[in-house]
Design a protein around this motif. Structure first.
Motif, PDB file in Angstrom:
ATOM      1  N   PRO A   1     -91.424  21.984  29.285  1.00 14.09           N
ATOM      2  CA  PRO A   1     -90.567  22.023  28.092  1.00 14.09           C
ATOM      3  C   PRO A   1     -89.277  21.236  28.243  1.00 14.09           C
ATOM      4  N   PHE A   2     -88.811  20.707  27.125  1.00 13.90           N
ATOM      5  CA  PHE A   2     -87.593  19.902  27.019  1.00 13.90           C
ATOM      6  C   PHE A   2     -87.729  18.563  27.740  1.00 13.90           C
ATOM      7  N   GLY A   3     -88.957  18.186  28.037  1.00 11.89           N
ATOM      8  CA  GLY A   3     -89.170  16.905  28.703  1.00 11.89           C
ATOM      9  C   GLY A   3     -88.493  16.818  30.056  1.00 11.89           C
ATOM     10  N   THR A   4     -88.376  17.939  30.747  1.00 11.68           N
ATOM     11  CA  THR A   4     -87.636  17.960  32.011  1.00 11.68           C
ATOM     12  C   THR A   4     -88.132  16.903  32.992  1.00 11.68           C
ATOM     13  N   GLU A   5     -87.184  16.240  33.611  1.00 11.69           N
ATOM     14  CA  GLU A   5     -87.499  15.296  34.682  1.00 11.69           C
ATOM     15  C   GLU A   5     -86.895  15.778  36.005  1.00 11.69           C
ATOM     16  N   ASN A   6     -86.501  17.041  36.044  1.00  8.92           N
ATOM     17  CA  ASN A   6     -85.977  17.639  37.258  1.00  8.92           C
ATOM     18  C   ASN A   6     -87.005  17.510  38.387  1.00  8.92           C
ATOM     19  N   GLU A   7     -86.604  16.905  39.482  1.00  9.39           N
ATOM     20  CA  GLU A   7     -87.556  16.587  40.551  1.00  9.39           C
ATOM     21  C   GLU A   7     -88.236  17.831  41.105  1.00  9.39           C
ATOM     22  N   ARG A   8     -87.479  18.894  41.256  1.00  8.05           N
ATOM     23  CA  ARG A   8     -88.063  20.136  41.790  1.00  8.05           C
ATOM     24  C   ARG A   8     -89.111  20.692  40.836  1.00  8.05           C
ATOM     25  N   ALA A   9     -88.784  20.744  39.547  1.00  7.16           N
ATOM     26  CA  ALA A   9     -89.744  21.267  38.563  1.00  7.16           C
ATOM     27  C   ALA A   9     -90.983  20.389  38.483  1.00  7.16           C
ATOM     28  N   VAL A  10     -90.787  19.081  38.471  1.00  3.07           N
ATOM     29  CA  VAL A  10     -91.921  18.165  38.368  1.00  3.07           C
ATOM     30  C   VAL A  10     -92.809  18.254  39.596  1.00  3.07           C
ATOM     31  N   SER A  11     -92.214  18.483  40.771  1.00  2.97           N
ATOM     32  CA  SER A  11     -93.026  18.591  41.986  1.00  2.97           C
ATOM     33  C   SER A  11     -93.946  19.807  41.926  1.00  2.97           C
ATOM     34  N   TYR A  12     -93.461  20.903  41.353  1.00  4.54           N
ATOM     35  CA  TYR A  12     -94.317  22.079  41.167  1.00  4.54           C
ATOM     36  C   TYR A  12     -95.404  21.798  40.134  1.00  4.54           C
ATOM     37  N   LEU A  13     -95.024  21.213  39.022  1.00  4.17           N
ATOM     38  CA  LEU A  13     -95.974  20.921  37.950  1.00  4.17           C
ATOM     39  C   LEU A  13     -97.121  20.034  38.426  1.00  4.17           C
ATOM     40  N   SER A  14     -96.780  19.025  39.212  1.00 12.81           N
ATOM     41  CA  SER A  14     -97.785  18.047  39.628  1.00 12.81           C
ATOM     42  C   SER A  14     -98.822  18.638  40.575  1.00 12.81           C
ATOM     43  N   LYS A  15     -98.535  19.784  41.144  1.00 11.96           N
ATOM     44  CA  LYS A  15     -99.512  20.448  42.009  1.00 11.96           C
ATOM     45  C   LYS A  15    -100.537  21.242  41.205  1.00 11.96           C
ATOM     46  N   VAL A  16    -100.220  21.488  39.926  1.00 14.09           N
ATOM     47  CA  VAL A  16    -101.102  22.310  39.080  1.00 14.09           C
ATOM     48  C   VAL A  16    -101.851  21.464  38.055  1.00 14.09           C
ATOM     49  N   TYR A  17    -101.193  20.429  37.528  1.00 16.32           N
ATOM     50  CA  TYR A  17    -101.783  19.601  36.469  1.00 16.32           C
ATOM     51  C   TYR A  17    -101.853  18.142  36.921  1.00 16.32           C
ATOM     52  N   PRO A  18    -103.011  17.491  36.747  1.00 13.59           N
ATOM     53  CA  PRO A  18    -103.152  16.089  37.174  1.00 13.59           C
ATOM     54  C   PRO A  18    -102.283  15.099  36.411  1.00 13.59           C
ATOM     55  N   ALA A  19    -101.963  15.399  35.141  1.00 11.65           N
ATOM     56  CA  ALA A  19    -101.202  14.438  34.329  1.00 11.65           C
ATOM     57  C   ALA A  19    -100.035  15.144  33.651  1.00 11.65           C
ATOM     58  N   LEU A  20     -98.833  14.581  33.773  1.00 12.72           N
ATOM     59  CA  LEU A  20     -97.642  15.145  33.166  1.00 12.72           C
ATOM     60  C   LEU A  20     -96.998  14.122  32.244  1.00 12.72           C
ATOM     61  N   ARG A  21     -96.668  14.550  31.039  1.00 14.49           N
ATOM     62  CA  ARG A  21     -95.906  13.650  30.179  1.00 14.49           C
ATOM     63  C   ARG A  21     -94.472  13.514  30.679  1.00 14.49           C
ATOM     64  N   ASN A  22     -93.992  14.506  31.437  1.00 15.44           N
ATOM     65  CA  ASN A  22     -92.626  14.455  31.972  1.00 15.44           C
ATOM     66  C   ASN A  22     -92.429  13.244  32.882  1.00 15.44           C
ATOM     67  N   ARG A  23     -93.297  13.119  33.872  1.00 19.30           N
ATOM     68  CA  ARG A  23     -93.195  12.043  34.843  1.00 19.30           C
ATOM     69  C   ARG A  23     -94.594  11.679  35.322  1.00 19.30           C
ATOM     70  N   MET A  24     -94.818  10.386  35.515  1.00 18.01           N
ATOM     71  CA  MET A  24     -96.070   9.904  36.105  1.00 18.01           C
ATOM     72  C   MET A  24     -95.686   8.873  37.162  1.00 18.01           C
ATOM     73  N   PRO A  25     -95.531   9.304  38.389  1.00 18.83           N
ATOM     74  CA  PRO A  25     -94.936   8.439  39.418  1.00 18.83           C
ATOM     75  C   PRO A  25     -95.877   7.387  40.014  1.00 18.83           C
ATOM     76  N   GLU A  26     -96.764   6.830  39.197  1.00 18.16           N
ATOM     77  CA  GLU A  26     -97.619   5.757  39.696  1.00 18.16           C
ATOM     78  C   GLU A  26     -96.800   4.497  39.966  1.00 18.16           C
ATOM     79  N   PRO A  27     -97.085   3.782  41.058  1.00 21.02           N
ATOM     80  CA  PRO A  27     -96.307   2.582  41.387  1.00 21.02           C
ATOM     81  C   PRO A  27     -96.504   1.438  40.403  1.00 21.02           C
ATOM     82  N   TRP A  28     -97.588   1.491  39.619  1.00 20.37           N
ATOM     83  CA  TRP A  28     -97.902   0.410  38.685  1.00 20.37           C
ATOM     84  C   TRP A  28     -97.423   0.705  37.257  1.00 20.37           C
ATOM     85  N   LEU A  29     -96.641   1.786  37.084  1.00 15.33           N
ATOM     86  CA  LEU A  29     -96.233   2.204  35.742  1.00 15.33           C
ATOM     87  C   LEU A  29     -94.716   2.241  35.621  1.00 15.33           C
ATOM     88  N   LYS A  30     -94.193   1.564  34.617  1.00 16.29           N
ATOM     89  CA  LYS A  30     -92.779   1.676  34.259  1.00 16.29           C
ATOM     90  C   LYS A  30     -92.648   2.738  33.180  1.00 16.29           C
TER      91      LYS A  30
END
Length: 436
Positions: A229-258
């Motif tokens: 929610p709120f489009g959070t880009e908080n690194e701690r929150a995103v690190s937890y999220l990425s362990k549960v869901y393969p794709a996040l609209r918040n952040r997608m840290p692929e090296p080939w994506l701006k």
């Protein structure tokens, strides 16, 4: 015989060099070889998204992604809940121990579960400050909250946030029906909290419990995407999220994506990345010509994925847009489908990752091209057909493709590099192209 100049010879050599060899196969950047991609997404699952916006989308045959708050849906196993020590013990400690980095997350997590009216706002204020990287200010907000709690400044009662309340009215049976129409449903957590303000136990409860209700009611394929929610880009929150869901609209840290978040005023501009995710969020203050300009930018480039974020519709939900504006806007997008691949957030994510990890090879022999396609991703989730472009001999008048026992006839097309065909292909099944 007239001799060619050196420059003419060089031009001829370059032209010959540019011609693609028959049999050469590449994966197009976007499905169907479109110029760009567009995903229409919705946050919160407020009722008019389904009563008003969904019929507009279905009429235009546009598939959307809905990030839903699962705790308010009748039949969900998991609702609002605090995980942790007794609330009274936490309140008592605040009288002698100021809020700091060691106790903030527990206190902020409990803030919305005190059984009092008005305390939830403090959770949101504190979480917003953490998202803005202002922890000391967040600590003061929590100290203020618990001081008022100890002095009895709040009335007893249970409250939910506005987003949670606006989402009431839709059942899992209805959502299952909408999903069967081709729309993606994804997690927006159990209660729409400020994830940046939650401790480990409560952030995991929100993420994992929402996923479990989606899994139970819709199936594993709908546990792919999520939006904190709120489009959070908080690194701690995103690190937890990425362990549960393969794709996040918040952040997608692929090296080939701006990534350009919806709060960022930048435009795609110049980049050395293969792809640009261009998030934009329409509000009641956003002029329709500007919204259309986002689409124009996307279809006039070749690297851009426009991710549109919508909330309220027709008077219900945050920044609710009228149905007339949505109809005109979505029609504008649909009218440019020859240049735009319109697909769900999850499908575009899958296509890009498949393409980036894929290996394709082809061999031309006699009147056949044998093509193999593979990528090292989990085929359950990563099952979006890739669009292949194979150049064929100039003398071919027609082609047929056989894959997985199915045979199809394809139209031959021409570009500056030669004669080619475009077709959809899945990994792991041999592809045979036959010409005549």
């Amino acid at each position: 015989m007239k001799k060619l100049s050196l420059s003419a010879l060089l031009m001829l050599a370059c032209a010959c060099f540019l011609k693609a060899q028959p049999g050469k196969t590449e994966i197009t950047r976007w499905q169907y070889n479109r110029n760009g991609a567009v995903s229409i997404t919705w946050d919160d699952g407020s009722i008019n998204q389904f009563k008003v916006a969904l019929p507009i989308l279905n009429k235009l045959n546009i598939k959307s992604t809905f990030f839903i708050i699962t705790g308010q849906i009748p039949g969900s196993k998991y609702q609002a809940k605090f995980i942790g020590r007794p609330i009274k013990a936490i309140i008592a400690e605040t009288a002698t121990s100021p809020t700091n980095k060691n106790n903030f997350f527990e206190r902020a997590s409990a803030a919305g579960h005190l059984g009092l009216i008005g305390t939830l706002d403090y959770h949101y204020k504190a979480g917003s400050l953490i998202d803005d990287n202002k922890p000391e200010a967040a600590y003061k907000i929590i100290d203020e909250l618990y001081s008022k709690v100890r002095h009895g400044d709040f009335k007893p009662g249970i409250e939910h946030n506005t987003e949670y309340n606006d989402a009431h009215g839709t059942t899992w049976a209805q959502i299952k029906q909408y999903a069967a129409q081709g729309h993606e449903f994804a997690s927006h957590m159990v209660t729409h909290p400020r994830l940046a303000a939650l401790d480990e136990a409560n952030i995991n409860y929100e993420m994992k419990s929402s996923r479990l209700d989606i899994l139970h009611n819709l199936g594993l394929q709908y546990t792919f995407s999520a939006e904190g929610p709120f489009g959070t880009e908080n690194e701690r929150a995103v690190s937890y999220l990425s362990k549960v869901y393969p794709a996040l609209r918040n952040r997608m840290p692929e090296p080939w994506l701006k990534e350009i978040s919806r709060g960022n005023k930048d435009t795609p501009g110049n980049t050395d990345k293969e792809y640009v995710q261009y998030q934009r969020g329409a509000t009641t203050k956003t002029p329709l010509p500007m919204m259309k300009a986002w689409v124009d930018t996307t279809m006039n480039r070749h690297d851009t994925w426009l991710v549109l974020t919508h909330h309220g519709v027709q008077g219900i939900g945050w920044e609710a847009l009228p149905a007339t504006e949505l109809t005109e806007y979505f029609t504008y997008i649909k009218d440019h489908e020859d240049k735009l691949w319109i697909a769900t957030f999850g499908d575009v994510t899958k296509y890009m990752r498949e393409r980036q990890g894929a290996k394709v090879s082809s061999v031309l022999k006699n009147n056949r091209v044998n093509v193999t396609l593979s990528y090292p991703l989990d085929k359950f989730f990563y099952n979006i057909p890739l669009t292949l472009k194979t150049y064929v001999p100039a003398g071919w008048k027609k082609t047929s493709i056989t894959q997985g026992g199915k045979k199809q006839i394809f139209k031959i097309m021409t570009d500056a590099n030669g004669v080619y065909i475009l077709y959809q292909a899945v990994a792991g099944k041999p592809i045979v192209i036959t010409g005549a």
